[in-house]
Scaffold this active site. Structure first.
Site, PDB file in Angstrom:
ATOM      1  N   HIS A 162      -3.921  -4.648  -0.455  1.00 17.13           N
ATOM      2  CA  HIS A 162      -3.551  -5.275   0.820  1.00 17.13           C
ATOM      3  C   HIS A 162      -3.613  -6.795   0.670  1.00 17.13           C
ATOM      4  CE1 HIS A 162      -3.368  -1.765   3.500  1.00 17.13           C
ATOM      5  NE2 HIS A 162      -4.265  -1.243   2.677  1.00 17.13           N
ATOM      6  N   CYS A 200       0.841  -1.194   0.000  1.00 16.17           N
ATOM      7  CA  CYS A 200       0.000   0.000   0.000  1.00 16.17           C
ATOM      8  C   CYS A 200       0.886   1.259   0.000  1.00 16.17           C
ATOM      9  CB  CYS A 200      -0.991  -0.024   1.167  1.00 16.17           C
ATOM     10  SG  CYS A 200      -2.363   1.137   0.949  1.00 16.17           S
ATOM     11  N   GLU A 215      -2.661  -8.968   2.703  1.00 13.11           N
ATOM     12  CA  GLU A 215      -3.027  -9.550   4.001  1.00 13.11           C
ATOM     13  C   GLU A 215      -4.532  -9.528   4.233  1.00 13.11           C
ATOM     14  OE1 GLU A 215      -2.651  -5.145   4.981  1.00 13.11           O
ATOM     15  OE2 GLU A 215      -1.780  -6.566   3.534  1.00 13.11           O
TER      16      GLU A 215
END
EC number: 4.3.2.10
Length: 196
Positions: free
Chosen positions: A176, A76, A178
């Site tokens: 992202h 990001c 994750e």
């Protein structure tokens, strides 16, 4: 051994947990001197680019990242900080990835670009292994890296932009991983497996 660089400008835990789900035991580091002791590193980031870049410079991270010879990936804002410059605060960045970060031209769409969106593969790379056309990942951003020779994967929201970039041992993911379910996990595994 994976280092997660903690500059105080990111939610470190979500990135750490994502790697732990892959069987890794990442270490959150708070001192630039620690970086050289790790096989690969993650530079996460959220917030305003000028604030984050000032922290990197003031705390000695810029030199440590410049000297690092192993795989290092920004996520990001971390990806944007690896580029040459950003319009967000009009600051010079780390200059490891060619290209500039500009405000997304979203037209009639809302900003920031938030939510799931498709990916388009521009170039095959170790970091794109197993990625299928039009798979979706989770984005939250209002600035983006322009598409250029460093772009491996692109996205589109009002305009086309870089979603994954790489140059030498440096890489970045605008979204992202994750927070991007199985696809994100696969892409993080690709980073773990990436050999220079």
């Amino acid at each position: 051994m994976i280092a997660i660089i903690n500059t105080g400008c990111a939610n470190i835990n979500s990135v750490r947990f994502a790697f732990e789900r892959l069987g890794q035991t990442p270490t959150v580091i708070t001192s630039p001197e620690q970086l050289a002791g790790f096989e690969r590193a993650i530079l996460p980031g959220v917030g305003h680019a000028s604030v984050a870049m000032k922290r990197l410079v003031d705390n000695g991270w810029q030199h440590a990242i410049n000297e690092y010879q192993r795989p290092l990936m920004g996520i990001c804002l971390g990806m944007q900080l690896l580029c040459e410059s950003t319009e967000e605060g009009n600051v010079q960045c780390l200059g490891k990835i060619p290209g500039h970060v500009t405000a997304l031209d979203v037209g009639q769409l809302t900003s920031p670009h938030m939510g799931w969106n498709n990916l388009t593969i521009n170039k095959e790379h170790a970091l794109t292994k197993g990625l299928k056309p039009d798979e979706q990942v989770y984005f939250v951003h209002s600035f983006a890296h322009t598409v250029n020779n460093a772009t491996l994967v692109s996205g589109e929201y009002g305009q086309r932009f870089s979603a994954i970039v790489a140059k030498d041992n440096y890489a970045g993911m605008q979204f992202h991983p994750e927070r991007s379910a199985k696809i994100g996990a696969r892409l993080l595994q690709n980073f773990v497996d990436w050999q220079l």
